[in-house]
Design a protein around this motif. Sequence first.
Motif, PDB file in Angstrom:
ATOM      1  N   GLY A  83      84.604-102.263  59.564  1.00  0.00           N
ATOM      2  CA  GLY A  83      83.221-102.585  59.896  1.00  0.00           C
ATOM      3  C   GLY A  83      83.061-103.630  60.987  1.00  0.00           C
ATOM      4  N   ASN A  84      84.155-104.007  61.615  1.00  0.00           N
ATOM      5  CA  ASN A  84      84.072-105.027  62.663  1.00  0.00           C
ATOM      6  C   ASN A  84      84.037-104.438  64.066  1.00  0.00           C
ATOM      7  OD1 ASN A  84      83.911-107.346  61.042  1.00  0.00           O
ATOM      8  ND2 ASN A  84      86.087-107.167  60.588  1.00  0.00           N
ATOM      9  N   GLN A  85      83.730-103.144  64.165  1.00  0.00           N
ATOM     10  CA  GLN A  85      83.541-102.529  65.468  1.00  0.00           C
ATOM     11  C   GLN A  85      82.281-103.141  66.087  1.00  0.00           C
ATOM     12  OE1 GLN A  85      83.667-101.057  62.516  1.00  0.00           O
ATOM     13  NE2 GLN A  85      84.995 -99.277  62.523  1.00  0.00           N
ATOM     14  N   THR A  86      82.384-103.552  67.327  1.00  0.00           N
ATOM     15  CA  THR A  86      81.286-104.246  67.993  1.00  0.00           C
ATOM     16  C   THR A  86      80.598-103.325  68.987  1.00  0.00           C
ATOM     17  OG1 THR A  86      82.432-106.355  67.764  1.00  0.00           O
ATOM     18  CG2 THR A  86      80.683-106.249  69.408  1.00  0.00           C
ATOM     19  N   ARG A  87      79.274-103.332  68.918  1.00  0.00           N
ATOM     20  CA  ARG A  87      78.459-102.545  69.839  1.00  0.00           C
ATOM     21  C   ARG A  87      77.327-103.410  70.367  1.00  0.00           C
ATOM     22  NH1 ARG A  87      82.428-100.093  68.999  1.00  0.00           N
ATOM     23  NH2 ARG A  87      82.666 -97.965  68.209  1.00  0.00           N
ATOM     24  N   ASP A  88      76.826-103.014  71.531  1.00  0.00           N
ATOM     25  CA  ASP A  88      75.624-103.609  72.106  1.00  0.00           C
ATOM     26  C   ASP A  88      74.469-102.734  71.634  1.00  0.00           C
ATOM     27  OD1 ASP A  88      73.674-104.804  73.675  1.00  0.00           O
ATOM     28  OD2 ASP A  88      74.472-104.075  75.574  1.00  0.00           O
ATOM     29  N   GLY A 115      71.905-101.776  78.799  1.00  0.00           N
ATOM     30  CA  GLY A 115      72.248-102.508  77.586  1.00  0.00           C
ATOM     31  C   GLY A 115      71.350-103.712  77.416  1.00  0.00           C
ATOM     32  N   ALA A 116      71.560-104.418  76.340  1.00  0.00           N
ATOM     33  CA  ALA A 116      70.753-105.603  76.031  1.00  0.00           C
ATOM     34  C   ALA A 116      71.614-106.848  75.849  1.00  0.00           C
ATOM     35  CB  ALA A 116      69.934-105.354  74.761  1.00  0.00           C
ATOM     36  N   HIS A 117      72.921-106.663  75.797  1.00  0.00           N
ATOM     37  CA  HIS A 117      73.857-107.744  75.444  1.00  0.00           C
ATOM     38  C   HIS A 117      73.470-108.377  74.115  1.00  0.00           C
ATOM     39  CE1 HIS A 117      76.005-108.335  79.552  1.00  0.00           C
ATOM     40  NE2 HIS A 117      76.138-107.119  79.051  1.00  0.00           N
ATOM     41  N   GLU A 118      73.104-107.498  73.186  1.00  0.00           N
ATOM     42  CA  GLU A 118      72.809-107.872  71.797  1.00  0.00           C
ATOM     43  C   GLU A 118      73.963-107.324  70.953  1.00  0.00           C
ATOM     44  OE1 GLU A 118      70.292-109.595  70.277  1.00  0.00           O
ATOM     45  OE2 GLU A 118      69.389-110.146  72.188  1.00  0.00           O
ATOM     46  N   PHE A 119      75.111-107.992  71.038  1.00  0.00           N
ATOM     47  CA  PHE A 119      76.327-107.520  70.391  1.00  0.00           C
ATOM     48  C   PHE A 119      76.323-107.840  68.905  1.00  0.00           C
ATOM     49  CE2 PHE A 119      77.436-108.357  74.845  1.00  0.00           C
ATOM     50  CZ  PHE A 119      77.885-107.093  75.205  1.00  0.00           C
ATOM     51  N   ARG A 120      76.587-106.808  68.097  1.00  0.00           N
ATOM     52  CA  ARG A 120      76.680-106.955  66.642  1.00  0.00           C
ATOM     53  C   ARG A 120      77.767-106.018  66.130  1.00  0.00           C
ATOM     54  NH1 ARG A 120      73.066-109.671  68.319  1.00  0.00           N
ATOM     55  NH2 ARG A 120      71.246-110.542  67.302  1.00  0.00           N
ATOM     56  N   THR A 121      78.445-106.445  65.076  1.00  0.00           N
ATOM     57  CA  THR A 121      79.388-105.550  64.409  1.00  0.00           C
ATOM     58  C   THR A 121      78.603-104.659  63.448  1.00  0.00           C
ATOM     59  OG1 THR A 121      79.799-107.000  62.526  1.00  0.00           O
ATOM     60  CG2 THR A 121      81.210-107.313  64.491  1.00  0.00           C
ATOM     61  N   VAL A 122      79.257-103.607  62.999  1.00  0.00           N
ATOM     62  CA  VAL A 122      78.639-102.726  62.002  1.00  0.00           C
ATOM     63  C   VAL A 122      78.299-103.546  60.752  1.00  0.00           C
ATOM     64  CG1 VAL A 122      79.051-100.746  60.476  1.00  0.00           C
ATOM     65  CG2 VAL A 122      79.762-100.657  62.886  1.00  0.00           C
ATOM     66  N   ASN A 123      79.209-104.410  60.324  1.00  0.00           N
ATOM     67  CA  ASN A 123      78.944-105.256  59.154  1.00  0.00           C
ATOM     68  C   ASN A 123      77.697-106.114  59.354  1.00  0.00           C
ATOM     69  OD1 ASN A 123      81.131-104.448  57.516  1.00  0.00           O
ATOM     70  ND2 ASN A 123      82.514-105.824  58.591  1.00  0.00           N
ATOM     71  N   GLU A 124      77.531-106.661  60.543  1.00  0.00           N
ATOM     72  CA  GLU A 124      76.354-107.493  60.816  1.00  0.00           C
ATOM     73  C   GLU A 124      75.068-106.681  60.774  1.00  0.00           C
ATOM     74  OE1 GLU A 124      78.206-111.000  63.635  1.00  0.00           O
ATOM     75  OE2 GLU A 124      77.826-109.040  64.543  1.00  0.00           O
ATOM     76  N   LYS A 140      76.519-101.991  47.902  1.00  0.00           N
ATOM     77  CA  LYS A 140      75.871-100.803  48.440  1.00  0.00           C
ATOM     78  C   LYS A 140      76.624-100.196  49.626  1.00  0.00           C
ATOM     79  CE  LYS A 140      71.251-102.319  47.030  1.00  0.00           C
ATOM     80  NZ  LYS A 140      71.658-102.316  45.682  1.00  0.00           N
ATOM     81  N   VAL A 141      77.848-100.700  49.869  1.00  0.00           N
ATOM     82  CA  VAL A 141      78.653-100.171  50.961  1.00  0.00           C
ATOM     83  C   VAL A 141      80.006 -99.691  50.442  1.00  0.00           C
ATOM     84  CG1 VAL A 141      77.545-101.642  52.689  1.00  0.00           C
ATOM     85  CG2 VAL A 141      79.660-102.390  51.597  1.00  0.00           C
ATOM     86  N   GLU A 142      80.584 -98.771  51.183  1.00  0.00           N
ATOM     87  CA  GLU A 142      81.905 -98.271  50.850  1.00  0.00           C
ATOM     88  C   GLU A 142      82.700 -98.171  52.151  1.00  0.00           C
ATOM     89  OE1 GLU A 142      83.910 -94.403  48.682  1.00  0.00           O
ATOM     90  OE2 GLU A 142      81.877 -94.242  49.461  1.00  0.00           O
ATOM     91  N   TYR A 143      83.804 -98.893  52.210  1.00  0.00           N
ATOM     92  CA  TYR A 143      84.660 -98.826  53.387  1.00  0.00           C
ATOM     93  C   TYR A 143      85.521 -97.574  53.286  1.00  0.00           C
ATOM     94  CZ  TYR A 143      83.020-103.458  54.520  1.00  0.00           C
ATOM     95  OH  TYR A 143      82.214-104.520  54.851  1.00  0.00           O
ATOM     96  N   VAL A 144      85.480 -96.759  54.341  1.00  0.00           N
ATOM     97  CA  VAL A 144      86.212 -95.493  54.366  1.00  0.00           C
ATOM     98  C   VAL A 144      87.162 -95.502  55.557  1.00  0.00           C
ATOM     99  CG1 VAL A 144      84.333 -94.240  53.212  1.00  0.00           C
ATOM    100  CG2 VAL A 144      84.400 -94.334  55.715  1.00  0.00           C
ATOM    101  N   ALA A 145      88.036 -94.499  55.597  1.00  0.00           N
ATOM    102  CA  ALA A 145      89.004 -94.421  56.695  1.00  0.00           C
ATOM    103  C   ALA A 145      88.284 -94.421  58.035  1.00  0.00           C
ATOM    104  CB  ALA A 145      89.835 -93.150  56.549  1.00  0.00           C
TER     105      ALA A 145
END
Length: 188
Positions: A83-88, A115-124, A140-145
């Motif tokens: 869940g630490n993949q980072t996206r803008d 873009g907006a340079h509003e970087f957040r991870t999936v977890n965030e 309420k979350v499940e970490y999957v492959a």
Amino acid sequence: VYGDVASGLSRETDPLAPRNIYSALKAGGDLLAQTYAAVFDLDVVIARPANNYGPRQFDEKLVPKIFSCFRTGTKKVPIYGDGNQTRDWLYVKDTVQALHTMYERGRRGHIYNLGAHEFRTVNEVVRAIAHIMRLRWEDKVEYVADRIRGDRRYALNLEKTKEELGWCAQTKFDIGLEATVMWYENNK
């Protein structure tokens, strides 16, 4: 289309380096548009937007998927990898404004990063939606492959877009996300 960006920011002139089928299709679309422009002398301008979010997204996209899972409580939110993949995160109204600006001012044959340079991870993002909905997210979350060849970070250089088009995103992530969640709440 630029692939995983461990550090720095991708420029429009950087080589295409898709690492999965989804990004390869996007890169192929860019190449096809450029080829049509050359062969048929078309006025083509290419947009390369960051991750969009906002009202009316398809259910399989991250934000509506999180909202739906949280609201119904029937299944957990699947989070790929750690869940630490980072996206803008670019709000849909800003995207529409950018596309309109590209139509009016974009140079024929040019590519523009949006873009907006509003970087957040999936977890965030998960935690932010849970906060807006006043829910505990942990159960309420499940970490999957992780996805095959999933990219860790996307980050776009926005200098060309700002200099040539005079465009910058206006919506801060927290404001756009709250408006999005409220839209889903009111449009069940």
